[in-house]
Scaffold this active site. Structure first.
Site, mmCIF file in Angstrom:
data_model
loop_
_atom_site.group_PDB
_atom_site.id
_atom_site.type_symbol
_atom_site.label_atom_id
_atom_site.label_comp_id
_atom_site.label_asym_id
_atom_site.label_seq_id
_atom_site.Cartn_x
_atom_site.Cartn_y
_atom_site.Cartn_z
ATOM 1 N N LYS A 1 0.832 -1.307 0.050
ATOM 2 C CA LYS A 1 0.191 -0.010 -0.127
ATOM 3 C C LYS A 1 0.749 1.184 0.052
ATOM 4 O O LYS A 1 0.622 1.995 -0.908
ATOM 5 C CB LYS A 1 -0.954 -0.068 1.214
ATOM 6 C CG LYS A 1 -2.093 -1.128 1.205
ATOM 7 C CD LYS A 1 -2.733 -1.103 2.430
ATOM 8 C CE LYS A 1 -3.721 -2.419 2.151
ATOM 9 N NZ LYS A 1 -4.407 -2.942 3.682
ATOM 10 N N GLN B 1 -4.680 -1.372 9.713
ATOM 11 C CA GLN B 1 -4.562 -2.762 9.025
ATOM 12 C C GLN B 1 -5.104 -3.968 10.207
ATOM 13 O O GLN B 1 -4.881 -3.825 11.458
ATOM 14 C CB GLN B 1 -3.319 -3.179 8.958
ATOM 15 C CG GLN B 1 -2.853 -4.279 8.159
ATOM 16 C CD GLN B 1 -3.213 -4.198 6.865
ATOM 17 O OE1 GLN B 1 -3.257 -3.312 5.986
ATOM 18 N NE2 GLN B 1 -4.135 -5.348 6.299
ATOM 19 N N ASP C 1 -11.381 3.245 3.858
ATOM 20 C CA ASP C 1 -11.553 1.657 3.736
ATOM 21 C C ASP C 1 -13.196 1.431 3.831
ATOM 22 O O ASP C 1 -13.658 0.516 3.185
ATOM 23 C CB ASP C 1 -11.411 0.815 5.068
ATOM 24 C CG ASP C 1 -9.984 0.157 4.936
ATOM 25 O OD1 ASP C 1 -9.452 -0.218 3.913
ATOM 26 O OD2 ASP C 1 -9.282 -0.158 5.980
#
Ligand code: NAP
Length: 308
Positions: free
Chosen positions: A53, A97, A120
């Site tokens: 990422k 995460q 997200d």
């Protein structure tokens, strides 16, 4: 011959579209879009995901910052980190995460991320925007599924779509996004009766189950579009023999393991009119969609700051 829905190709297209948007934000705001990734502890799989990422963000000229608290951090301390990131003007996206260590209250952490920085799309506020069809950040993997379908000009409106899996991360948002595109959507899960029969009604079959090659020929209507979201590592040769053709089995023998989706690859290639390979189908799009969500957040936030 079926169409292979190439996620690497679509990822590169999306990245190419992101670059001028990043430049425009820099020109307007004097800073690039900023993504903060919170990586708690030393989970090797999470470290690999986070490094992909941050590498992609850097490649696109974005600011990316990784915060790495120790695995022993408390919920309160982690909340403090999130609050600091919420308040920093140059951070447009915050990604925590998962999974988090067991002592952490994951729900509290995800709720603490400011909805406008929730790239997200997991915050209940953004889930509400999705469910009511309002603009907002969409969960990255299901958003990638829609991109794959649209960019290959596969019709969605009026199609019967069956989604197997109802997780908050993949199955449910995939179903909402397909509904928004006017598909007729059925959501299946572990308690669904006659799962193969329901799946055989699908013009578009989305498998997000987490069970290697569970979806076999009896689940697939000939000519269906099959989207395989699953990523499973096969380490047993007996399992490999059930799943792989001789060429892939030779790869398996060389490497000792191979990735497979939730759909049997041979059955899918034989029956589907179009399908996503694993790897190289849905997987590559998740990070591209994360970048796009971060850029969209930066566009909204910098436009607001400029207007103020
Ligand atoms: P998850 O949270 O474990 O959800 C799995 C879903 O599948 C659940 O809704 C479960 O039903 C259903 N299910 C399990 N066994 C079933 C069965 N025998 N019959 C019917 N339904 C069954 O998994 P997830 O996070 O959604 O991930 C799904 C897969 O996608 C995994 O392989 C994961 O690695 C992969 N994934 C890929 C990406 C990517 O970037 N490509 C991103 C995220 C996830 P219940 O709700 O009834 O338990």
């Amino acid at each position: 011959m079926p169409t292979i829905l190439d996620g690497n190709l679509v990822r590169e297209e999306i990245k190419a579209e992101c670059r001028p948007r990043v430049e425009k934000i820099i020109a307007r705001a004097g800073r690039p879009p900023g993504l903060a990734v919170v990586l708690v502890g030393n989970n090797p799989a999470s470290q690999v995901y986070v490094s992909s990422k941050t590498k992609t963000a850097a490649d696109l000229g974005m600011l990316s910052e990784t915060i790495t608290p120790p695995a022993s951090i408390s919920t309160e301390e982690l909340l403090g980190i999130i609050e600091t990131l919420n308040a920093r003007p140059e951070i447009d996206g915050i990604l925590v995460q998962l999974p988090l260590p067991p002592q952490i209250d994951s729900q509290r952490i995800l709720l603490a991320v400011a909805p406008e920085k929730d790239v997200d799309g997991f915050h209940p506020y953004n889930v509400g925007l999705l469910a009511t069809g309002r603009p907002g950040p969409r969960p990255c993997t299901p958003a990638g599924v829609i991109e794959l379908l649209k960019r290959h000009k596969l019709p969605i409106a009026g199609q019967n779509a069956v989604v197997v899996g109802r997780s908050d991360i993949v199955g449910k948002p995939a179903a909402f996004l397909l509904l928004q595109e006017n598909a007729t959507v059925t959501i299946c899960h572990s308690k669904t009766r006659d799962l193969p029969g329901v799946c055989r009604t699908a013009d578009i079959l989305v498998a997000a189950i987490g069970r290697p090659a569970m979806v076999t020929a009896d689940y697939i209507k000939p000519g269906a579009v099959v989207i395989d979201v699953g990523i499973n590592k096969i380490e047993s040769r007996a399992e490999g023999e059930r799943i792989f053709d001789p060429k892939r089995l030779a790869d398996f023998d060389r490497r000792g393991s191979l990735l497979v989706g939730d759909v049997h690859p041979g059955d899918m290639a034989r029956l589907a009119s179009a399908y996503t390979p694993v790897p190289g189908g849905v997987g590559p799009l998740t990070i591209a969609m994360l970048m796009r969500n971060t850029i969209e957040s930066a566009e909204r936030r910098t436009a607001r700051a400029a207007a103020a």
